[in-house]
Write a protein that holds these residues in place. Structure first.
Motif: not given
Length: 717
Positions: A220-223, A273, A321, A324-325, A339
């Motif tokens: 999580a928290g990776i874009y 993150s 993110e 999710e993607h 997440g």
């Protein structure tokens, strides 16, 4: 007195009296008595290397001088047929008649195989240590086989042995299991194999908590961000300053990775993150602000490459993110965030863990009930394996006392605080800091092991403490033992970690047609469960060896034989290699009765009993040991005489595998004796009786050796 001891006494007399070596110097330099690798060289060997500096002579010359001084003394030692110098060695060959007269009758009357007299040392051997709420599988068998065999060997060698078990009955894995049981299981609890049932719940829970079952980018928290500019760092040659476009804003990071260019889309870890368990925060790197980081495949937990920055597909939307993607289609209902769902599940597990730590309430009651399911299964497994435990310890019994011990020794100044946590500074011993209490007051495995060691020392009064645990815990035990020394426990120096390699399983073939050997994991569910192992062993044993006796033997005898051949198969397979070597579990090879296997040795024993039954009772007074002149007889006798030495070495080095090697070699010598030295058709009655006595003695010795490995013999098979 053993032949090795007799040789040592002779050589001490030669060196001190004839070669004028100071007695104390001799005692410090005297080598152990060796067994030549080539049997034709002799039965025992004495090396002269260590006396070269003392006598200022070459080892070869020392051996020649020692032989000359030794020869006059041999008339008083008829047990030695010949002593010869071979370079730096003195090789001793035994008088076969004397050897047979010493060994065979002593084996037959029980004195040779009787346990050694007590040495006054109390040894606790901790082994097995399974976790409740996890399935017992074939990988656990190596620990049981090692620990139980070592307990038997050391007990025979003269130690007062206390075999104990240390059950892992608390921790996150139990919370996960009970979480799944309460929230997601809607079936019927089985009547049998309830421990394995709990293990299956744990495996399913782990899958539900595994992000990779929901998304291909699990953090999580990776874009997604696009590289806008790459400039050299003004003061660090190995780093670059990278500008990133997130779609709605631009950020800057300092990066040491390679393999990316302007225009590439990369994975940006935003502040807050976690990468590798560490919190990502804005930082100053050599005078340049870095607002996060861009990640390699390893940092994203999707690959092994840690030097090259991972490049995303070109159509990845900026600012998306990744968790999710790149969600797996159908894994969750539309609109349900990956997440958020993972956070909810982990929060529920944490709530279960807190309820268990409170030690009251419905979940605590459920823990006690399900823990007993596991324990009942463990007791049944140990009974089937004939493994002995004099006491059971539980993690839950030492958690609080471990914390109290840490606080006590913090107050005494033995332990220190570091960033809010408590532990031991072991830098003087070349070891990393030993963390014992986290900043939130949570204990660790080391905390519990310290409390458990205190109980072993103070309540049980052990002199030696052996921990049979896989090699991955080597650093852990180095730290625990050092902390115990710092706490003032002198016996900590007599603690020993018996490390061993893991058991792996075969999963299919690779492109070259070779077996893929992989590590077992309860979390992955790729384990060979004990119930499966037990059934497979029983079925293979029956089909290969016992099916022809249906109708001739009783059903009870067939099932009993199937059990003990099965136990021999798995125990010997787990013991018949050096402790530190990994093992690839191979049922087909292990159960074969023509190779280096437990069933082969059981067959060798059963053959001796069959011969004894066919010959009937023999008048042992007619035995003439001087008749045993055949080379096969000599080899067998020589091997049998070394039983004490082998068992002593196994106990001293904590290596039951040396007993396996010895027994297999001895069984091959017996096979040659059986083929080349007929007993019933011997040339004379005296020779028949003498060989029959040798046959019976070998059987008894082999049976004792197998018993030390935890293998029961059968009178027929």
């Amino acid at each position: 007195m053993s032949y090795q001891t007799q040789i040592q006494d002779l050589m001490r007399e030669v060196f001190v009296v004839d070669l004028a070596v100071d007695a104390e110097t001799y005692d410090s330099a005297a080598p152990g008595i060796e067994v030549p690798k080539k049997k034709e060289m002799g039965d025992f060997a004495f090396a002269c290397f260590k006396f070269a500096k003392v006598l200022r002579k070459a080892p070869n010359a020392i051996a020649a001088d020692a032989l000359a001084a030794l020869q006059p003394r041999l008339k008083d030692h008829p047990q030695f047929a010949e002593v010869a110098a071979a370079g730096p060695y003195l090789n001793f060959k035994m008088n076969q008649a004397s050897l047979a007269a010493d060994v065979v009758p002593a084996v037959l009357d029980g004195s040779f195989l009787a346990p050694r007299s007590r040495n006054g040392q109390k040894m606790m051997i901790e082994y097995s240590q399974p976790n409740t709420h996890k399935a017992f599988h074939v990988g656990h068998m190596r620990n049981v086989a090692l620990g139980d065999a070592l307990a038997r060997i050391c007990d025979w060698q003269g130690y007062e042995v206390v075999p104990v078990n240390y059950i892992g009955d608390e921790g996150t894995h139990i919370a996960k299991c009970l979480w799944f049981y309460k929230n997601h299981f809607d079936g019927e609890v089985p009547e049998v194999n309830r421990g394995e049932f709990l293990g299956s719940l744990y495996t399913q829970a782990t899958l539900m908590l595994d992000p990779t079952t929901l998304t291909t980018y699990p953090l999580a928290g990776i874009y997604a961000a696009q590289v806008v500019r790459i400039e050299m760092h003004p003061s660090r040659e190995d780093q670059t300053v990278v500008a990133l476009d997130l779609g709605d804003r631009e950020v800057q990071v300092v990066c040491g990775g390679t393999g990316f260019s302007v225009g590439d889309r990369v994975a940006f870890a935003a502040p807050g993150s976690r990468i590798g368990g560490r919190l990502v925060q804005p930082t100053d790197k050599g005078g340049v602000a870095s607002e996060g980081m861009i990640c390699s495949a390893r940092e994203l937990t999707i690959g092994d490459d840690h030097t090259r920055i991972h490049v995303l597909p070109t159509d990845t939307p900026l600012g998306a993110e990744l968790i999710e993607h790149f969600r797996i289609e159908g894994a969750l209902p539309e609109g349900q965030g990956v997440g958020a769902e993972l956070a909810r599940r982990n929060r529920e597990v944490s709530e279960v863990l807190k309820a268990l730590e409170a030690k009251e309430g419905p979940l605590y009651d459920l823990w006690q009930e399900t823990k007993q399911w596991s324990m009942d299964e463990f007791y049944e497994i140990y009974k089937w394996l004939d493994a002995r435990f004099d006491h059971y310890f539980f993690e839950s019994d030492v958690s609080e006392s471990g914390k109290q011990a840490v606080l006590e020794y913090l107050e005494k100044g033995v332990l220190v605080r570091s960033e809010g946590a408590i532990g031991a500074d072991l830098s003087d011993f070349g070891l990393p800091f030993a963390l014992l209490l986290k900043s939130d007051g949570t204990g660790l495995y080391a905390t519990k092991d310290i409390s458990l060691a205190q109980i072993k020392f103070e309540t049980f009064g052990v002199d030696k403490s052996v921990y049979v645990v896989d090699h991955s815990q080597s650093l852990h035990f180095q730290q625990v033992f050092r902390v115990l020394e710092m706490m003032g426990y002198e016996k900590a120096k007599d603690c020993f970690h018996l490390a061993y390699g893991l058991v792996k399983v075969v999963e299919g073939k690779n492109e070259a047609g070779q077996s893929n050997v992989v590590k077992m994991s309860s979390r992955k569910g790729n384990v060979f469960l004990f119930s499966q192992l037990r059934q497979a062993l029983r079925d293979e044993t029956f089909e290969r060896y016992l099916k022809p006796f249906v109708g001739e033997w009783s059903d009870e005898e067939i099932e009993e034989a199937a059990r003990w051949v099965s136990v021999a198969t798995i125990r010997y397979g787990m013991l018949n290699t050096d402790n530190l070597n990994e093992i690839a579990f191979d049922l087909d090879a292990w159960i074969n009765n023509t190779g280096n296997t437990g069933s082969y040795l059981m067959y060798a024993y059963a053959r001796t009993r069959s011969i004894k039954r066919k010959l009937g009772e023999q008048d042992g007074s007619l035995a003439d040991w001087a008749l045993l002149t055949h080379e096969a007889e000599k080899r067998l006798l020589s091997g049998m005489s070394k039983f004490h030495e082998v068992v002593a070495r196994a106990a001293e080095d904590f290596k039951p595998n040396v007993v396996c090697t010895y027994l297999y070699s001895l069984a091959k010598d017996y096979s040659r004796f059986f083929s080349e030295c007929p007993i019933k058709q011997a040339e004379s009655e005296a020779l028949r009786v003498t060989r029959a006595q040798l046959n019976d003695a070998f059987g008894l010795l082999l049976g004792k050796g197998l018993a030390l490995l935890g293998i029961r013999t059968l009178e027929r098979i």
